[in-house]
Design an enzyme around this catalytic site. Structure first.
Site, PDB file in Angstrom:
ATOM      1  N   TRP A  32       0.871  -1.194   0.000  1.00  0.00           N
ATOM      2  CA  TRP A  32       0.000   0.000   0.000  1.00  0.00           C
ATOM      3  C   TRP A  32       0.890   1.220   0.000  1.00  0.00           C
ATOM      4  CZ3 TRP A  32      -0.455   4.179   3.271  1.00  0.00           C
ATOM      5  CH2 TRP A  32      -1.659   4.891   3.268  1.00  0.00           C
ATOM      6  N   SER A  98       4.735  -5.869   2.398  1.00  0.00           N
ATOM      7  CA  SER A  98       4.005  -4.980   3.295  1.00  0.00           C
ATOM      8  C   SER A  98       2.556  -5.440   3.442  1.00  0.00           C
ATOM      9  CB  SER A  98       4.089  -3.535   2.801  1.00  0.00           C
ATOM     10  OG  SER A  98       3.607  -2.632   3.758  1.00  0.00           O
ATOM     11  N   MET A  99       1.586  -4.628   2.994  1.00  0.00           N
ATOM     12  CA  MET A  99       0.183  -5.017   3.076  1.00  0.00           C
ATOM     13  C   MET A  99      -0.065  -6.356   2.380  1.00  0.00           C
ATOM     14  SD  MET A  99      -3.217  -3.076   1.647  1.00  0.00           S
ATOM     15  CE  MET A  99      -4.818  -3.857   1.930  1.00  0.00           C
ATOM     16  N   ASP A 227      13.148  -0.242   9.618  1.00  0.00           N
ATOM     17  CA  ASP A 227      11.814  -0.014   9.060  1.00  0.00           C
ATOM     18  C   ASP A 227      11.017   0.886  10.003  1.00  0.00           C
ATOM     19  OD1 ASP A 227       9.141  -0.214   8.171  1.00  0.00           O
ATOM     20  OD2 ASP A 227       9.501  -2.220   7.358  1.00  0.00           O
ATOM     21  N   HIS A 256      11.632   0.390   5.178  1.00  0.00           N
ATOM     22  CA  HIS A 256      10.469  -0.369   4.707  1.00  0.00           C
ATOM     23  C   HIS A 256      10.597  -0.689   3.216  1.00  0.00           C
ATOM     24  CE1 HIS A 256       6.474  -1.961   5.136  1.00  0.00           C
ATOM     25  NE2 HIS A 256       5.993  -1.190   4.174  1.00  0.00           N
TER      26      HIS A 256
END
Length: 276
Positions: A32, A98-99, A227, A256
């Site tokens: 995202w 991530s998402m 991150d 990240h």
């Protein structure tokens, strides 16, 4: 352009995907608020290493359709399942950034592992973003509420600066430029506003801890110890404790967005894991 069209949910959707190469299939699931284009630094390497690489745009993002509702993880995992069935993939590796780690884990919960050989969680939100009494290293709820409030009142303003923290930009100017930030902003700002908000609600509010046991295939977990978006202690460290068969790699100094800043190291880990 290749699209998957299905009507399995409340609203019909079109999912845009790219399908490159030959060999064992690998599905790349983006984070995202970007699109499949975030995987640019991995797609070429994986194809050249002999894999079939499928990268798609999550509903509401990139070139996929933008329905009003259904952005919970079961709806998102349904799109993934429909793509796997559409392409009749077997022995596939699911890679979630991530998402996108949420789609990976929810897929195992809702559909099992019959068609899946391996999984990878890259800078993933799994298992829980929010701070709780039993998750003290998570992101405080007031900060998550602030993000959601800003997305509803000043989405463009929020996205304009978001990726500086995503990449720890000031510490990594030797690895990326302002043009990279502008590129990401262009992708993120053109996503559906409602999808941007509802997808954020999904990654901020879903607790995958009870679902980790459902991940029954060999799993690579890669995270950066710098991150600032998804702290590794609340994500990768817990995922490594909850997924039985895993390889955990913590990259020193990586933010990240390590898929860009630490591309070569990530690609090395991915290729090694896929060929093992």
């Amino acid at each position: 352009m290749p699209f998957l069209k299905h009507k399995e949910g409340k609203e019909p959707v079109r999912i845009f995907f790219q399908d490159y190469g030959k060999g064992k299939p690998v599905i790349l699931i983006h984070g995202w608020p970007l699109s499949h284009q975030a995987w640019e630094g991995q797609i070429r390497t994986l194809v050249e290493e002999g894999f079939r690489v499928i990268a798609y745009d999550r509903r509401g993002f990139g070139r996929s359709s933008q329905p009003w509702g259904d952005y919970d993880y079961s709806a998102l995992a349904q799109d993934l399942s429909q793509l796997i069935l559409h392409l009749d993939l077997k022995d596939v590796t699911l890679v979630g950034f991530s998402m996108g780690g949420g789609e990976v884990v929810r897929y195992f919960t809702d559909y099992g592992a019959d068609r899946v050989a391996k999984a990878a969680l890259i800078a993933s939100i799994i298992p829980l973003v929010a701070q709780k009494k039993d998750n003290p290293d998570g992101v405080p709820q007031k900060d998550l509420d602030g993000i959601l409030a800003t997305l509803k009142t000043n989405r463009i303003g929020f996205l304009k600066d978001f990726h500086k923290n995503f990449y720890n930009y000031d510490e990594n100017t030797d690895k990326l430029s302002q043009a990279n930030l502008d590129y990401d902003f262009s992708i993120a700002s053109h996503a559906s506003p409602i999808a941007t908000i509802k997808a954020a609600e999904a990654w901020a509010g879903t607790d995958f801890r009870p679902e980790l046991k459902n991940v029954t295939v060999p799993t690579l977990i890669v995270h950066g110890d710098a991150d600032n978006i998804v702290p590794y202690k609340t994500s990768a460290e817990q995922a490594a404790k909850g997924i039985a068969d895993n390889t955990y790699e913590l990259i020193k100094g990586a933010p990240h967005g390590l898929n860009l800043t630490h591309r070569d190291r990530l690609n090395e880990l991915l290729v090694g894991f896929l060929k093992k």
